[in-house]
Scaffold this active site. Structure first.
Site, PDB file in Angstrom:
ATOM      1  N   GLY A   1       4.352   1.180  -1.872  1.00  0.00           N
ATOM      2  CA  GLY A   1       4.306   1.364  -3.317  1.00  0.00           C
ATOM      3  C   GLY A   1       2.917   1.738  -3.767  1.00  0.00           C
TER       4      GLY A   1
ATOM      5  N   HIS B   1     -13.401  -2.269  -7.459  1.00  0.00           N
ATOM      6  CA  HIS B   1     -14.652  -1.511  -7.607  1.00  0.00           C
ATOM      7  C   HIS B   1     -14.460  -0.008  -7.508  1.00  0.00           C
ATOM      8  CE1 HIS B   1     -16.123  -1.228  -3.108  1.00  0.00           C
ATOM      9  NE2 HIS B   1     -14.852  -0.928  -3.225  1.00  0.00           N
TER      10      HIS B   1
ATOM     11  N   ASP C   1       0.858  -1.184   0.000  1.00  0.00           N
ATOM     12  CA  ASP C   1       0.000   0.000   0.000  1.00  0.00           C
ATOM     13  C   ASP C   1       0.894   1.234   0.000  1.00  0.00           C
ATOM     14  OD1 ASP C   1      -2.305   1.722   0.308  1.00  0.00           O
ATOM     15  OD2 ASP C   1      -3.319   0.088   1.337  1.00  0.00           O
TER      16      ASP C   1
ATOM     17  N   PHE D   1       0.017   0.858  -6.748  1.00  0.00           N
ATOM     18  CA  PHE D   1      -0.295  -0.109  -7.807  1.00  0.00           C
ATOM     19  C   PHE D   1      -0.532   0.573  -9.154  1.00  0.00           C
ATOM     20  CE2 PHE D   1      -4.445  -0.256  -5.218  1.00  0.00           C
ATOM     21  CZ  PHE D   1      -5.111   0.707  -5.969  1.00  0.00           C
TER      22      PHE D   1
END
Length: 319
Positions: free
Chosen positions: A208, A228, A182, A210
């Site tokens: 990090g 989502h 995260d 994504f």
């Protein structure tokens, strides 16, 4: 009205106050700083809603509220309700505007990115991450119980938040080592939570994004309540990055409030998708069939959908 009664009880810490022993209305009022006019109606409404028990004049937690709404209990899910109370309760007053404009109705109405705002405010970030534990803990336990972890040695939770899911997996399977991935601001909160369960030696944090960084490699990648939040293009990008990070025969677990394929039964999942309208620029929830198709397009050779707890399911892709 009923929702706000429960949310105020969580905000006030009522269930935590009653964890030690039953109390009468006057004692509760003194401890929580409540005006005497509304106390009995408030407490008896919670009794009628099934959230409190009453024996003569003494109020106590029900077995369920004792487990899930006492802040000192490991199964506490009130973090999610705290966020509902502090943020979403008011935002839903603008649902009609969201339906007419297609625009989010949260803090971003004043400009800026909602996730950037949350992650830059330590107090709000801690509340948000606690909410993610509240919404993920039940599914984390089910994933720990139902996925064949005996076939794997390592896992990464992508967008791990406080660590609700990886903690449940690690507690159930001592042979596993895991990583929480995260943004850097999450690290102290994740490490504090993992340490509270004695898991610092087996769960480590890797900072990090994504969006800009490769995903860490492991036998299994987990994405819970991540896809989502984003539009279809980003969903497909994240699935492709997960496929790239996995070894042959590695597995991706996507768990969400998956909408039933006929879009008729899972009301919670459909309302969660409306929540993405309130909260994000392009996010939406999806059916199991949609997710399986996106996984196949990303290169996964085998996919399946399995139910978890309540309205949640996991979609599994095998590379």
């Amino acid at each position: 009205m009923a929702s706000k009664v429960l949310l105020s009880a969580v905000e006030l810490g009522l269930f935590s106050e009653l964890a030690a022993a039953p109390l009468d209305a006057d004692a509760i009022g003194r401890r929580l700083g409540l005006h005497p006019r509304g106390i009995r109606d408030f407490l008896d409404a919670l009794v009628a809603l099934g959230m409190l028990a009453r024996n003569d004049v003494l109020y106590s937690n029900t077995p369920e509220s004792s487990v899930f709404l006492d802040r000192a209990k490991p199964a506490y899910i009130g973090g999610l309700l705290e966020m509902f109370n502090a943020r979403l309760y008011n935002f839903y007053g603008s649902l009609t505007d969201a339906l007419k404009t297609g625009q989010p109705q949260n803090e971003s109405k004043q400009g800026g990115d909602i996730f950037a705002q949350l992650y830059d405010d330590p107090a709000r970030l801690r509340q948000f991450l606690g909410a993610m534990t509240g919404i993920s803990q039940g599914s984390g336990r089910a994933i720990a119980a139902e996925f064949p972890w005996q076939d794997y040695r390592t896992f990464v939770d992508v967008g791990c938040a406080q660590g609700g899911c990886p903690v449940q997996i690690a507690l159930a399977h001592p042979h596993l080592n895991g990583v929480g991935f995260d943004l850097p601001q999450v690290q102290p909160i994740f490490e504090e939570y993992a340490a509270s369960f004695g898991l610092s030696g087996r769960l480590r944090f890797q900072a990090g994004s994504f969006f800009t960084d490769p995903l860490p490699s492991a036998d299994v990648l987990v994405m819970g309540h991540i896809l989502h939040n984003w539009n279809l293009e980003i969903k497909r990008m994240l699935l492709a990055k997960a496929h790239e990070a996995l070894p042959p025969n590695g597995a991706l677990i996507v768990y969400e409030t998956i909408i039933d394929d006929d879009r008729r039964e899972n009301a919670t999942a459909l309302i969660m998708s409306l929540n993405m309208l309130i909260e994000t620029d392009g996010g939406f929830d999806f059916t199991g069939a949609q997710c399986r198709q996106w996984m196949k397009e990303a290169g996964f050779r085998e996919t399946r959908v399995e139910p978890l707890t309540g309205p949640e399911s996991m979609v599994i892709g095998i590379k």
